[in-house]
Design a protein around this motif. Structure first.
Motif, PDB file in Angstrom:
ATOM      1  N   THR A 155       0.914  -1.108   0.071  1.00 56.73           N
ATOM      2  CA  THR A 155      -0.097   0.076   0.093  1.00 56.73           C
ATOM      3  C   THR A 155       0.808   1.168   0.047  1.00 56.73           C
ATOM      4  O   THR A 155       0.143   2.416   0.137  1.00 56.73           O
ATOM      5  CB  THR A 155      -0.821   0.100   1.054  1.00 56.73           C
ATOM      6  OG1 THR A 155      -0.240   0.032   2.465  1.00 56.73           O
ATOM      7  CG2 THR A 155      -1.844  -1.212   1.260  1.00 56.73           C
ATOM      8  N   CYS A 156       1.957   0.958  -0.376  1.00 59.82           N
ATOM      9  CA  CYS A 156       3.040   2.209  -0.292  1.00 59.82           C
ATOM     10  C   CYS A 156       3.528   2.772  -1.511  1.00 59.82           C
ATOM     11  O   CYS A 156       4.212   3.589  -1.688  1.00 59.82           O
ATOM     12  CB  CYS A 156       4.374   1.846   0.622  1.00 59.82           C
ATOM     13  SG  CYS A 156       4.188   1.071   2.098  1.00 59.82           S
ATOM     14  N   GLY A 157       2.964   2.139  -2.628  1.00 61.14           N
ATOM     15  CA  GLY A 157       3.107   2.678  -3.944  1.00 61.14           C
ATOM     16  C   GLY A 157       4.824   2.093  -4.288  1.00 61.14           C
ATOM     17  O   GLY A 157       5.295   1.205  -3.475  1.00 61.14           O
ATOM     18  N   GLY A 158       5.332   2.501  -5.242  1.00 63.09           N
ATOM     19  CA  GLY A 158       6.773   2.382  -5.747  1.00 63.09           C
ATOM     20  C   GLY A 158       6.822   0.965  -6.019  1.00 63.09           C
ATOM     21  O   GLY A 158       5.661   0.170  -6.368  1.00 63.09           O
ATOM     22  N   THR A 159       7.886   0.323  -6.120  1.00 58.93           N
ATOM     23  CA  THR A 159       8.121  -1.175  -6.580  1.00 58.93           C
ATOM     24  C   THR A 159       8.964  -1.749  -5.373  1.00 58.93           C
ATOM     25  O   THR A 159       9.668  -1.519  -4.844  1.00 58.93           O
ATOM     26  CB  THR A 159       9.133  -1.034  -7.731  1.00 58.93           C
ATOM     27  OG1 THR A 159       8.485  -0.128  -8.822  1.00 58.93           O
ATOM     28  CG2 THR A 159       9.623  -2.604  -8.022  1.00 58.93           C
ATOM     29  N   VAL A 160       8.113  -3.028  -4.959  1.00 53.93           N
ATOM     30  CA  VAL A 160       8.564  -3.961  -4.203  1.00 53.93           C
ATOM     31  C   VAL A 160       9.249  -5.210  -4.684  1.00 53.93           C
ATOM     32  O   VAL A 160       8.721  -5.856  -5.697  1.00 53.93           O
ATOM     33  CB  VAL A 160       7.648  -4.597  -3.289  1.00 53.93           C
ATOM     34  CG1 VAL A 160       8.068  -5.779  -2.167  1.00 53.93           C
ATOM     35  CG2 VAL A 160       6.850  -3.496  -2.461  1.00 53.93           C
ATOM     36  N   THR A 161      10.579  -5.581  -4.237  1.00 51.89           N
ATOM     37  CA  THR A 161      11.503  -6.346  -4.731  1.00 51.89           C
ATOM     38  C   THR A 161      11.410  -7.611  -3.885  1.00 51.89           C
ATOM     39  O   THR A 161      11.869  -7.369  -2.823  1.00 51.89           O
ATOM     40  CB  THR A 161      12.782  -6.199  -5.379  1.00 51.89           C
ATOM     41  OG1 THR A 161      12.747  -5.058  -6.182  1.00 51.89           O
ATOM     42  CG2 THR A 161      13.539  -7.517  -5.908  1.00 51.89           C
ATOM     43  N   ALA A 162      10.865  -8.944  -4.153  1.00 47.52           N
ATOM     44  CA  ALA A 162      10.751  -9.819  -3.478  1.00 47.52           C
ATOM     45  C   ALA A 162      11.006 -11.064  -4.359  1.00 47.52           C
ATOM     46  O   ALA A 162       9.732 -11.682  -4.757  1.00 47.52           O
ATOM     47  CB  ALA A 162       9.637 -10.037  -2.354  1.00 47.52           C
ATOM     48  N   THR A 163      12.146 -11.945  -4.371  1.00 45.71           N
ATOM     49  CA  THR A 163      12.432 -12.868  -5.234  1.00 45.71           C
ATOM     50  C   THR A 163      12.258 -14.205  -4.312  1.00 45.71           C
ATOM     51  O   THR A 163      13.142 -14.346  -3.299  1.00 45.71           O
ATOM     52  CB  THR A 163      13.602 -12.727  -6.010  1.00 45.71           C
ATOM     53  OG1 THR A 163      13.527 -11.544  -6.655  1.00 45.71           O
ATOM     54  CG2 THR A 163      13.790 -13.912  -6.940  1.00 45.71           C
ATOM     55  N   ALA A 164      11.545 -15.260  -4.750  1.00 40.17           N
ATOM     56  CA  ALA A 164      11.356 -16.422  -3.891  1.00 40.17           C
ATOM     57  C   ALA A 164      12.731 -17.187  -3.802  1.00 40.17           C
ATOM     58  O   ALA A 164      13.534 -17.126  -4.803  1.00 40.17           O
ATOM     59  CB  ALA A 164      10.462 -17.308  -4.805  1.00 40.17           C
ATOM     60  N   GLY A 165      12.975 -17.486  -2.735  1.00 41.74           N
ATOM     61  CA  GLY A 165      14.192 -18.298  -2.313  1.00 41.74           C
ATOM     62  C   GLY A 165      15.260 -17.397  -1.800  1.00 41.74           C
ATOM     63  O   GLY A 165      16.314 -17.814  -1.188  1.00 41.74           O
ATOM     64  N   THR A 166      15.118 -16.033  -1.594  1.00 46.33           N
ATOM     65  CA  THR A 166      15.952 -15.033  -1.329  1.00 46.33           C
ATOM     66  C   THR A 166      16.001 -14.794  -0.141  1.00 46.33           C
ATOM     67  O   THR A 166      14.947 -14.813   0.546  1.00 46.33           O
ATOM     68  CB  THR A 166      16.204 -13.861  -2.245  1.00 46.33           C
ATOM     69  OG1 THR A 166      14.976 -13.128  -2.477  1.00 46.33           O
ATOM     70  CG2 THR A 166      16.433 -14.259  -3.735  1.00 46.33           C
ATOM     71  N   GLN A 167      16.913 -14.051   0.688  1.00 46.79           N
ATOM     72  CA  GLN A 167      16.677 -13.640   2.003  1.00 46.79           C
ATOM     73  C   GLN A 167      16.674 -12.062   2.171  1.00 46.79           C
ATOM     74  O   GLN A 167      16.905 -11.604   3.248  1.00 46.79           O
ATOM     75  CB  GLN A 167      18.069 -13.913   2.769  1.00 46.79           C
ATOM     76  CG  GLN A 167      17.991 -15.487   2.915  1.00 46.79           C
ATOM     77  CD  GLN A 167      19.010 -16.068   3.874  1.00 46.79           C
ATOM     78  OE1 GLN A 167      20.351 -16.050   3.529  1.00 46.79           O
ATOM     79  NE2 GLN A 167      19.088 -16.352   5.130  1.00 46.79           N
ATOM     80  N   SER A 168      15.922 -11.536   1.160  1.00 47.57           N
ATOM     81  CA  SER A 168      15.766 -10.289   1.554  1.00 47.57           C
ATOM     82  C   SER A 168      14.593  -9.561   0.524  1.00 47.57           C
ATOM     83  O   SER A 168      14.262 -10.209  -0.370  1.00 47.57           O
ATOM     84  CB  SER A 168      17.006  -9.155   0.871  1.00 47.57           C
ATOM     85  OG  SER A 168      17.061  -9.570  -0.361  1.00 47.57           O
ATOM     86  N   ILE A 169      13.801  -8.381   0.808  1.00 46.39           N
ATOM     87  CA  ILE A 169      13.093  -7.643   0.132  1.00 46.39           C
ATOM     88  C   ILE A 169      13.594  -6.333   0.115  1.00 46.39           C
ATOM     89  O   ILE A 169      14.197  -5.679   0.958  1.00 46.39           O
ATOM     90  CB  ILE A 169      11.515  -7.839   0.806  1.00 46.39           C
ATOM     91  CG1 ILE A 169      11.304  -7.040   2.178  1.00 46.39           C
ATOM     92  CG2 ILE A 169      11.106  -9.045   0.777  1.00 46.39           C
ATOM     93  CD1 ILE A 169      10.049  -6.809   2.595  1.00 46.39           C
ATOM     94  N   ALA A 170      12.979  -5.436  -0.814  1.00 45.29           N
ATOM     95  CA  ALA A 170      13.205  -3.891  -0.959  1.00 45.29           C
ATOM     96  C   ALA A 170      12.131  -3.276  -1.428  1.00 45.29           C
ATOM     97  O   ALA A 170      11.216  -3.783  -2.414  1.00 45.29           O
ATOM     98  CB  ALA A 170      14.369  -3.779  -1.802  1.00 45.29           C
ATOM     99  N   LEU A 171      12.021  -2.121  -0.982  1.00 43.25           N
ATOM    100  CA  LEU A 171      10.909  -0.873  -1.585  1.00 43.25           C
ATOM    101  C   LEU A 171      11.608   0.166  -2.385  1.00 43.25           C
ATOM    102  O   LEU A 171      12.638   0.841  -1.515  1.00 43.25           O
ATOM    103  CB  LEU A 171       9.979  -0.428  -0.565  1.00 43.25           C
ATOM    104  CG  LEU A 171       9.355   0.718  -0.962  1.00 43.25           C
ATOM    105  CD1 LEU A 171       8.163   0.167  -1.950  1.00 43.25           C
ATOM    106  CD2 LEU A 171       8.538   1.334   0.254  1.00 43.25           C
ATOM    107  N   ALA A 172      11.324   0.561  -3.609  1.00 41.48           N
ATOM    108  CA  ALA A 172      11.890   1.623  -4.264  1.00 41.48           C
ATOM    109  C   ALA A 172      10.803   2.656  -4.389  1.00 41.48           C
ATOM    110  O   ALA A 172       9.959   2.203  -5.120  1.00 41.48           O
ATOM    111  CB  ALA A 172      12.747   1.146  -5.368  1.00 41.48           C
TER     112      ALA A 172
END
Length: 89
Positions: free
Chosen positions: A22-39
């Motif tokens: 609900t924050c707008g922008g782009t969320v990166t969350a790739t299955a199997g990885t240990q991180s997420i990010a919002l830009a």
């Protein structure tokens, strides 16, 4: 608004990640990885938003998860957000 969240060693992004944003922008969350990010998220003064991503635990126990510093175009930065996930056997 931008942030990155590197998970503790026993958490990974689930497949599928089922991202809610609900924050707008782009969320990166790739299955199997240990991180997420919002830009490039957008948040009004005094407002709030939510990002959720399904994760999978690879071990049991208390897992402390703490984000990086929340950054924005304003001169004030927010401290990291944190929470502890209790993974039971």
């Amino acid at each position: 608004m931008n942030f990155a969240d590197v998970f503790p060693g026993a958490l990974v992004v689930a497949a599928p990640p089922n991202i809610t944003n609900t924050c707008g922008g782009t969320v990166t969350a790739t299955a199997g990885t240990q991180s997420i990010a919002l830009a490039d998220g957008v948040l009004d003064a005094g407002g709030f938003c939510t990002i959720s991503v399904d994760v999978r635990a690879t071990a049991e126990g208390p897992l402390l998860n703490e984000t990086g510093t929340l950054t924005s175009s304003l001169p004030t930065q927010s401290p990291p957000a944190s929470d502890t996930l209790a993974v039971l056997p």
